[in-house]
Write an enzyme that holds these catalytic residues in place. Structure first.
Site, PDB file in Angstrom:
ATOM      1  CB  SER A   1      -3.644   6.014   5.631  1.00  0.00           C
ATOM      2  OG  SER A   1      -3.442   6.124   4.429  1.00  0.00           O
TER       3      SER A   1
ATOM      4  CG  HIS B   1      -0.390   2.604   2.223  1.00  0.00           C
ATOM      5  ND1 HIS B   1      -0.917   3.217   0.875  1.00  0.00           N
ATOM      6  CD2 HIS B   1      -1.756   2.967   2.764  1.00  0.00           C
ATOM      7  CE1 HIS B   1      -2.048   3.442   0.765  1.00  0.00           C
ATOM      8  NE2 HIS B   1      -2.467   3.462   1.837  1.00  0.00           N
TER       9      HIS B   1
END
Lengths: 471, 471, 471, 471
Positions: free
Chosen positions: A317, A407
């Site tokens: 990410s 997340h």
């Protein structure tokens, strides 16, 4: 029965009389042809049509047909006209404060045993009549998509300062939240066998790592690459959100390698790790209605079932807020994250008139190709970034970085920080080239999520935690 | 964020402490095994699970999984247990009157310009938290069907006098109304090529003219007979409502002929009339959420397109309230609908101690086979029935007969009254063997519907209107 | 029962003994691993496997499984190995001339009444056993595609001079002719909603006007452009042949315009003509099995039904043999098609040492941009081309130009000749830039086709016929 | 090019002249209306149409359209007409013996090196032209089904003594054998979710244990019962052959239990054995084209994959030839299978004038309910039946019993004989109530099959083998 605001009737009466003064009949053409910027002369006609849909005097079937005509008329407007249309809808079909006040006064005087019924009436009176009109647009052939796009219009045309549109947008969000309940969504793998018209949309909607052309797209859909999306049964050719996965051996640490079409694909039996390297929302009109957490977990379950040799599920990410935070914060060595020596070295590298030498350095094109820069910057930036991810908060417990917050809310763990993992222009500019792996361990997701939402505690691999101490 | 009523926490605290006093841990087994009649010892566990779903501390994905477990547990309960489950849900997850009162007091004191925001808070506070739980059940594989069936349970288990369940049923109706918006429904023709498992349900759900066996069913699906249904995309193997059509020449006047499998089928090019001879709601849990009007009109459009030689669209309908009305009303000749002579003849036919000789006669088995009876009764009953259909009202403008009200609301016209058109036991008992054709003329539907809903005016063929005058 | 040639047993015995002399067992590994160029040491193993499939002693199911293994082994070979495999198959599983001679001698001596039965035996004996093996390959998951590709291999590897392979190719053609009977083919429109993996094949297979990229492809599939293909149910993701259509107003006279993506698309209601501008066979392995005539006519019927405003159906076709014919024929003015004056002008334009000044001129790059050249060449080339199309023949009645022959066999009419209609390199090189419209008039197709096949008469528009006379 | 027999032209010339003598034009109406018994006056028209299809002078597309008209005309005929149609087709489009003789004489004189080419010509000349016409019928919308049904007609109308029709039937068999290659067939499970129109056909086609009604059918399709069928892609709503399976614990020994709808279904995880209790060919027109062996083995593989707990795959089969064999053979104790004592007991039970007392006894209604009869008959019949299955042969090695032959060819083992396993009227009459389990052990199938086909050796469980010795 719909409670209609009294002021609508007054408005209509006023407009009709003004119209008659002009010597014109107010009759709307049945095909409802409006001018594309919706001038004032079209307002009466439009409001009468909206009113007719709401009253549904010729039956609900006819009212829906009328709503479909209204919807088609809307689609023919330009942005000025659309904004006007939405404002008329929002203003004239709002709740009736008179009705509400009347109910409230009855409520105060009522016996507690009767209040229950009055609360129900109050709740109904608080639902603006325009909500019903919004629902009726579902009569259009692509009604759901129409409403999703209309909400995107509200977003675009309402900013920054139109409370009326923001109310309407809120009403529509409520409707769409019910309709797009995650229980209705279908998880589908999109492959190279999917319709070209659908694949074309992926190219358009991809928000993280641009899909450069059809070859790039094919590479992301075949062999050791997979792409999954959520679909709604009434919007079957529009992905709502999609996620891209690379099957690899060990944690992927570098987005360039993942995206490189020339790499030899991995035999799927050798892969032990699924890397989620991109997740994109495709419908701006569904902003604030969140499916990402469901998508990731359903994809993890699906992959686990179909590829039992996968042992690890992790993202690769970006850290999109890192550089912004750096720029706003690290002007001097104010909190002990940078040693005096480091600060000295960095300051020497920047011209003396620069207030923020670190930011200055990172703004130099090609800094990441300079080995001596990297030698100095790597330990420093890794430390700062770890601090940014683990300790910088907003709204109480939330991680400041939006991707981290997403997340962590989902229960992932910060597993690894990767140096120069995204060397694209965007990656350097926003994340100083750093990327992070958020690991999804199904056994810990729930407790991680609970800990994060309750107290903001962040599950972190030791190797990451220790970075902060390293200096 | 969900506003949870304070009393739930108090209830939970109370139950937990009682539990501890019994020396037991309150931990619920993760598989949530409940006893099928849900005794009090299961309540704490159940409430804690419900509460956990609502709080969703481990994330929304985990909360949904919990809701699915709750749903499975519910399906394992017997009626006593289900009723208890629903009552616990209704009582413990209601709106918080404390919160509402607090908001109201702020509202009264607030500046008019701030009230807008407070109204929004009020609206949210008026939505009971249990609504969110209901939504979460959509996580079940057949979540929509589960909720529809749960509402049918509320109907069955709540009657007659349980306001709590009726509140819950109302909440669920709101949810289902959004989900079952007619824009989502698919019209499908059901044919003899449809799955047997689906056809089997038609036999079960048919509510008007019983389907006796598979041959009868096949007859209703092939050649000059058609059947159409609405389906919801998330309940694909369950019809919501279905309508049966016979393609005939001229208005059908007799249900026996329509249902007779031994009749030679009409060549579809010769048919000029579509007769809707049965319409059945298939899901008790969708009671009060109406699709019938849409179904008829979409079927009319479809038939028109596919069979351009069809010129007339009409029902052949029962008059289910006629005999009940007769029994309650026609005790003496109180309103000039029956002539003195008629009354005399009828009175002579019944034993002298009978107060209501007409009702007595109609209760005699086989009266319709007796020619002299029919000779006397036909003009009389036709006149009474016409009066019943055209003049008897309830709630202001509505026709008293529920079937008449349905078709008149839809904009149909009363076209023809048919003597001895339904000679089945049920037909004789409820409608004295009479049936009526409601005609759907697309050009007039909208104005008929408007006239009926505004003033209760009923569009009627002359041949019917004149019946009343005939005596 | 299969009649197996005696020589196979002899060959096998010989190979087995040679093998034993080498001290090795002849046992084939069950997974049938062959070396990719199929050296002689692999022959015994391969022949034994082929023989086992043919004998099917363990049952037909096992024999098919064996054939599938053989097929997989084949796919693992390189071209040398494939050629060897095919030769072994062709040579060792041919008809048995001994058997045939024996049957023939019985036939001669037989009573006429018994000959019927012997003819049947003869027919069976004339079918080579390898045909059965070819059929058994259908056991492969993609068996049909395998055989089509195998036939393409025979084509590629057999040329120019291998009679054995050409026999085998003939056997396979017979099998594929039965399997690809046009009655089994499905006409499908391919659109932008078709799978990308299928569309990708169109780019690869297009043989007439190269598809340059995905945008070009999209242009050919959307709005006023359509593409239709035949598919076989057992080769569902492979087009067999496809045709591209442009909906236009009037006859299209210029392929550049048709292919130009930047043209404003025509509203489909304004189109009165469908132009077939490309037809491509996609499977080399089906060479000689013809579907083109069926495809065009079924597409015409389909378009007629779906677009009733279409009045004309025509191709815009290349004349691929024109320049070759020019080069081989027009060296001097030997047949009165070129006037003395014309010849003079042309000769003056070419260097004096050129034998064929016309061919020389047409070989000059950019000649078509030179107005004075065009002024001279247009009337001349149009006349020569018309002559070429109408009068040059081969095999008796057939038009010399292969594309002309195809459309004339189908019953089309030569409608119009178009100057500089294809200015691509290929178009200039093969057709001197000319293109022709072959018109499909459904009312005349059958009689045109009959006239052409019986006597070679060519249906031609007057405007074309008169071109020849023009000079 | 088709080689057409010279006699057809002569026949046509003759018929045309006879027609002209009658003063009538021979022109066929284009719609080809034939009288339903096809009188002689229709023959010329019909032959001309057939001839036109064959010659295809207007192109193959037109020829196919003509064939479709012929096919439709055929479907309108009655049995007399159909037989006549088929005879005309068979007789007039046979091979040309003149052509064949001419080729043969060239063959004899030819150089061996040229014979190869002539053999090819011979092979083509031996294919009757009518084969091409049969293929052309595939132009009908349901062309494949048409030809399958036409072959069933040939079977029905050709028996017993029409060699012409039997030739035609043979030609059609060759065509259908190519088209119905097992590689094209799809295995599908038929469930209660399948179309009613398909399920209805199962009731009609079931040939072993009659399906009594829809409840019986549902029982065979749900829970622990399964049904699988082969389908052809061009006959998608017609099963070709289907097999019924019961999942049970241990070998099923009794068909009554298997068919009993009232039995509690077995939880599919408890089943360890799949019993194939019925296999039925559904298309008489595919007689002689065998799929049963493929079907069983593919179903075994599928079940193994989907139900890994299944350990045994076996049939429960009738012994349909047993009683016939008994009746024709066991008149006295001629071969030592029946002991003198047994014969005495049996003879005493039958009237003294009966030649075949055993057959007499078995013909008594209800004998199987008589315990003392059963006591005597069981050991005797089991011994005789074992002998019948293992030792009675025809055509050399084949088992005399057709069902035994089928399963033994497939490689099954005779596993168990079951006393009074089928007490239905049919079961008692044909098999004396006995049934046998043929076990499919995938590891042994191939070698069993090879042994049986090569030497007629029959794989048998010891418990069965020893039955013979028991007396």
């Amino acid at each position: 029965m719909v409670s209609k605001p009294g002021f609508l009737d007054r408005t209509l009466a006023h407009l009709r009389s003004a119209w008659r003064d002009l010597g014109q009949s107010s009759a709307c053409p049945t095909n409802l042809r409006l001018h594309e910027d919706l001038p004032e002369t079209d307002h009466l006609c439009l409001l009468e049509q909206m009113n007719a849909c709401l009253e549904a005097r010729g039956g609900e079937v006819a009212a829906r047909a009328g709503a479909a005509r209204l919807g088609n008329a809307y689609m023919g407007l330009n942005d000025t006209g659309k904004r006007q249309f939405l404002l008329l809808l929002a203003a004239n079909f709002d709740v009736s404060t008179e009705t509400i006040d009347a109910i409230l006064s009855r409520y105060q005087q009522a016996d507690p045993s009767q209040r229950h019924k009055i609360r129900q009436q109050l709740r109904e009176a608080l639902e603006p009549p325009r909500c019903r009109l919004l629902t009726q647009f579902n009569a259009l052939p692509q009604g759901v998509k129409f409403l999703v796009d209309m909400r995107a219009d509200m977003h675009r045309l309402g900013s920054p300062e139109t409370p009326l549109l923001s109310d309407l947008k809120h009403d529509l969000k409520e409707l769409l939240t019910a309709w797009f309940d995650v229980g209705f969504l279908k998880l589908q793998q999109i492959t190279w066998d999917s319709p070209a018209s659908l694949l074309e949309k992926l190219i358009e909607y991809e928000a993280v790592h641009e899909i450069r052309n059809w070859e790039d797209l094919k590479h992301r859909l075949t062999l050791d690459r997979k792409l999954f999306a959520f679909f709604h049964p009434n919007m079957a050719d529009e992905p709502l959100i999609f996620i891209q996965v690379a099957l690899v051996k060990g944690l992927a640490t570098d987005i360039q390698t993942v995206l490189d079409e020339t790499q030899t694909p991995l035999d799927s039996e050798q892969a032990d790790t699924a890397i989620f390297y991109s997740i994109s929302n495709a419908q701006r009109g569904l902003q604030g209605i969140s499916f990402g957490n469901f998508l990731i977990k359903r994809v993890v379950s699906k992959l686990k079932r179909e590829h039992p040799n996968l042992k690890q599920f992790s993202t690769l990410s970006p850290i999109p807020g890192f550089q912004r935070w750096l720029a706003s914060t690290i002007k001097s060595n104010s909190f002990g994250l940078i040693s005096r020596d480091e600060w000295g070295v960095i300051s020497d590298l920047a011209p003396s008139d620069k207030e923020a030498p670190l930011v200055y350095l990172l703004a130099q094109k090609g800094w990441h190709l300079n080995h001596s820069y990297c030698h100095i910057l790597q330990p420093l930036l890794e430390r700062l970034c770890t601090h940014y991810l683990l300790r910088e908060k907003r709204r109480g417990h939330q991680a400041l970085d939006p991707v981290a917050h997403f997340h962590l809310s989902n229960g992932a763990r910060i597993e690894q920080l990767n140096w120069l993992a995204d060397r694209s222009e965007k990656g350097l500019k926003r994340s100083a080239g750093l990327m992070v792996n958020y690991l999804y361990d199904l056994d810990q997701i729930e407790s991680n999520s609970e800990g994060y939402s309750a107290e903001g505690s962040i599950s972190t691999a030791d190797s990451v935690t220790t970075i902060i101490a390293r200096h």
